[in-house]
Every structure is written in C-alpha cells, then in structure tokens.
Design an enzyme around this catalytic site. Structure first.
Site, PDB file in Angstrom:
ATOM      1  N   GLY A 102       0.553  -1.167  -0.319  1.00 29.05           N
ATOM      2  CA  GLY A 102       0.162  -0.309   0.006  1.00 29.05           C
ATOM      3  C   GLY A 102       0.626   1.236  -0.169  1.00 29.05           C
ATOM      4  N   GLY A 151       1.041  -5.773   1.241  1.00 32.68           N
ATOM      5  CA  GLY A 151      -0.129  -5.320   0.911  1.00 32.68           C
ATOM      6  C   GLY A 151      -0.342  -6.822  -0.973  1.00 32.68           C
ATOM      7  N   GLU A 174       5.565  -4.278   6.988  1.00 34.41           N
ATOM      8  CA  GLU A 174       4.561  -4.187   8.175  1.00 34.41           C
ATOM      9  C   GLU A 174       4.956  -3.175   9.531  1.00 34.41           C
ATOM     10  OE1 GLU A 174       1.746  -6.548   5.258  1.00 34.41           O
ATOM     11  OE2 GLU A 174       3.673  -6.568   6.619  1.00 34.41           O
ATOM     12  N   ASP A 182      -0.991  -8.681   7.569  1.00 31.32           N
ATOM     13  CA  ASP A 182      -2.238  -7.648   7.006  1.00 31.32           C
ATOM     14  C   ASP A 182      -2.291  -8.323   6.198  1.00 31.32           C
ATOM     15  OD1 ASP A 182      -0.951  -5.627   5.974  1.00 31.32           O
ATOM     16  OD2 ASP A 182      -3.120  -3.877   6.513  1.00 31.32           O
TER      17      ASP A 182
END
Length: 406
Positions: A102, A151, A174, A182
C-alpha cells in the site's frame, strides 16, 4: 494492510533493511502522492482469447496500491466472475515490481489531515478484495516477477496460482513501520512450515522466488526469461477448470532449490528460537544461541528485533499465533480491527512515527512507544484485539462465494 510500505531490503544486502528503501522509494513516493494519477492508467486491462490480464501500473512507486485502485480491481473482478467469455484472470505488475504494497505515505498524510475515514475505506476495500480473490470461482494466476510485499502479497498469495521467478523478492515488513502483517497475512504466515511465519512477520525478512516455492507461498516457479513465453501462451489458453491451468503451469514450471544461505536451511534453529511463547523469550533464545555459536544469522536477527517497535512485535506475534486457528474471513476481520486501532493513534503513534522516520523525514531511528519490550503492558496489546465500538461498523466481506482456498 497494504502498508507493506515497501520496506524492501535489497535482496543482495539483507543486513541493511532500509537502505534500499530510502534509495529507491522515498523520493518517488513523496512526489507521487501529491500528483493526480489517471485511475484507469493505474490498473490496465488487456484481453486474451479467453482471459483478462490485469496490470498494476505505477512502476515509479513499485505499483503501490491506493484506494481507487482497490475499487477498480473489485469492480473488474466482480464483472468477470459470471462472464462466460472470461475463463481466467492473470495479474501482474509493470516494471521491476509486482506490487510493493500500500501507498503508506499517502495514508500517513491522510491521517495527519484528519481524513481517517478515507484511510478506513482503503483498508476495507483491499481486505474485501483479498477475500473476493480467495473465493474466486475462476483460475487466477499472479505473476510475481519482482518485488512482492505486504498488500502485494495479500492480493496474490490468496489466489489459486502464484508464479515466482528468480527476480521475486517477497516480504511482510509491516512491523518495521509500527503496524502488523495484514491483508490476510496472519492467515497464510501461520500456515507456513514450523515457525517460519513468526520469523518473517517479526523481522520483515525477505524470501526469494525459490524460497517461496519451497515453503508453499508460490505454486510454481519459472525463470524471469521464460515469463514472456508463459504470458504469450496464457493469452491463447482456454482454461475454465483449475486442473487445466495446473497442467499448463506445471508444463512451463521448473524445480528450484533455495541457496545455501537460505533461512530454510536453518529451520531447526529458527523453530527452536521462534517457537517460544513471548517475544522476550524469542529474543533471549536468539541471544543465547548467538553467544554460543557466534552465528551471523542469529546476531543479525537479534539486531532486527531490537530495532523493531516493541508493541508491534507483541501484537504481530499474537496475531500470527491466533491466525493458526482461524479462517481467512476471521483473520481479515481481526486484522481490520487491529488496523483501525493503529491508525487511530489512541493506543500508540508507532505507525505514523514509523512512516515519518523511515519514509518521509528519513531520520533514524524512529521513536517507538513504548520504547522497549519490558515496558509494553499486556492491556496495551489486548486493546488491539478488542471488539469494535458499537458505532464502528465491522468489515463486510463479499458473500455468496465459495470457501477460501486452504
């Protein structure tokens, strides 16, 4: 989520986690987040004879994901789900990345501008897309010919087929900017051999394409030089059935063995150290092993854990351990709640601090809160896993789709 903020440690230099990132991404991210980009140009579509090829097209920022891109991907995939002219979908990236995750610099700026709802929309959109992908009724081929992180892993690993190459660099980094693995990472990391998932989630370390195949993150492996031929043949293929696609990809796939330096050759030590119940015990075990053996890997791993945000380490370890006993849907729902806590800054400001220090101001080191493992109380960790407030809607995932792939 796709906060894979692209913490790319150079595949050639795993001991300097952020040097490659600072050199390659930071300036382009800062410039790109201020520019207006044509949405359709960010996600391109090509028509094959019986397929559709989706191309992530932000090569200047390693195809970093934005909320509008997520909405476009969802709309496209939903439109093709019942289209008799589309047998299967191919997803790839333009340039030297599949997708680095992201656009967290954009998210950081939205948070600082008080636009939390826009941030929530981004996470909701991509978490929902991950579930859509995992339950898709048609073959899905992700060509991971380059950087695949955070992501970027989420929008590929949960699909039916993943082709890794000798150019692939995989990571779930992350935690290194104050977040947690995630986009369904607590689901797939927890299902890797031994404690490999804990190791990858807590250190942000990278895997090669060969390593991805060996541990099951990739379904097939092919040299980068063969990718154009595979894409050409996919463009002519008719493959409504998963078995037909499996046969096709196996015909072009090759065996691949991890290098002698691969972490996969250290699984006994890795399991011994990362199998402990707490982060403190993991660090103590690694330090004891390092003192006894003077092993470079143990020493380097201790250093990585000492530099990471203590709260994120504890939250991430618990998330991965819980993921081992949950469905993907349950993992996504929990990760969404955890992410809302992180971006709200009510418990800790580590996410914004991590992005600021690592990617925006590029001043090291970040000032984590709490600053050390010993000062992280259990109730602070528990707060990340608490049920949402009554006024905060949960994650709504697509329905009427088949069960997620194991």
């Amino acid at each position: 989520m796709q906060q894979s903020f692209k913490v790319l440690k150079s595949a050639l230099n795993k001991t300097t986690p952020f040097s490659f990132l600072r050199r390659t991404l930071s300036s382009s991210l800062n410039n790109a987040t201020n520019s207006c980009e044509d949405l359709e140009n960010s996600v391109l579509v090509e028509r094959g004879t019986n397929s559709r090829v989706v191309i992530l097209n932000r090569p200047h920022v390693l195809n970093a994901l934005t909320s509008p891109m997520g909405h476009r991907l969802t709309k496209l995939y939903e439109s093709w789900a019942n289209d008799p002219l589309v047998d299967f979908i191919v997803l790839k990236g333009n340039g030297r990345a599949f997708c680095a995750g992201g656009d967290v610099v954009r998210l950081y700026r939205l948070i600082n501008e008080g636009k939390i709802e826009e941030c929530k929309d981004c996470f909701r959109t991509f978490y929902s897309f991950v579930f859509l992908l995992s339950t898709y009724l048609k073959p899905h081929v992700a060509i991971l010919d380059g950087i695949t992180m955070g992501g970027g892993a989420g929008i590929s690993v949960h699909g039916s087929f993943r082709i890794a190459t000798d150019k692939t660099v995989f990571a779930t980094p992350e935690v290194l900017i104050g977040l947690h693995p995630d986009a369904g990472a607590s689901y797939y990391l927890s299902r890797l051999p031994g404690c490999l998932g804990e190791y990858l989630g807590l250190t942000g370390d990278t895997l090669s394409g060969e390593e991805m195949l060996a541990c099951g993150l990739a379904t097939h492996y092919s040299p980068n030089a063969s990718v154009p031929l595979i894409e050409e043949q996919l463009g002519k293929l008719a493959a409504k059935d998963f078995s037909v696609m499996e046969t096709f990809l196996t015909r072009f796939g090759q065996t691949a063995n991890p290098s002698e330096r691969s972490v996969l050759h250290r699984m006994n030590t890795l399991n011994k150290c990362f199998g402990h119940a707490t982060v403190e015990e993991i660090v103590d075990s690694l330090e004891s092993e390092a003192a006894r053996t003077k092993d470079d890997w143990c020493i380097s791993t201790v250093r990585k854990l000492r530099e990471a945000p203590p709260l994120s380490l504890k939250v991430s370890l618990r998330s991965i351990r819980e993921g081992r006993f949950r469905t993907l849907e349950q993992c996504l729902d929990r990760e969404y709640r955890m992410t809302l806590r992180a971006i709200s800054r009510q418990i800790s400001n580590d996410f914004c601090e991590g992005v600021r220090a690592r990617l925006v101001d590029k001043c090291f080191p970040p000032k984590w809160y709490p600053p050390c493992l010993e000062q992280v109380p259990e109730d602070m960790v528990d707060a990340y896993f608490a049920l949402p407030d009554a006024y905060e809607p949960g994650l709504e995932l697509p329905s009427k789709l088949r069960e997620a792939f194991p």
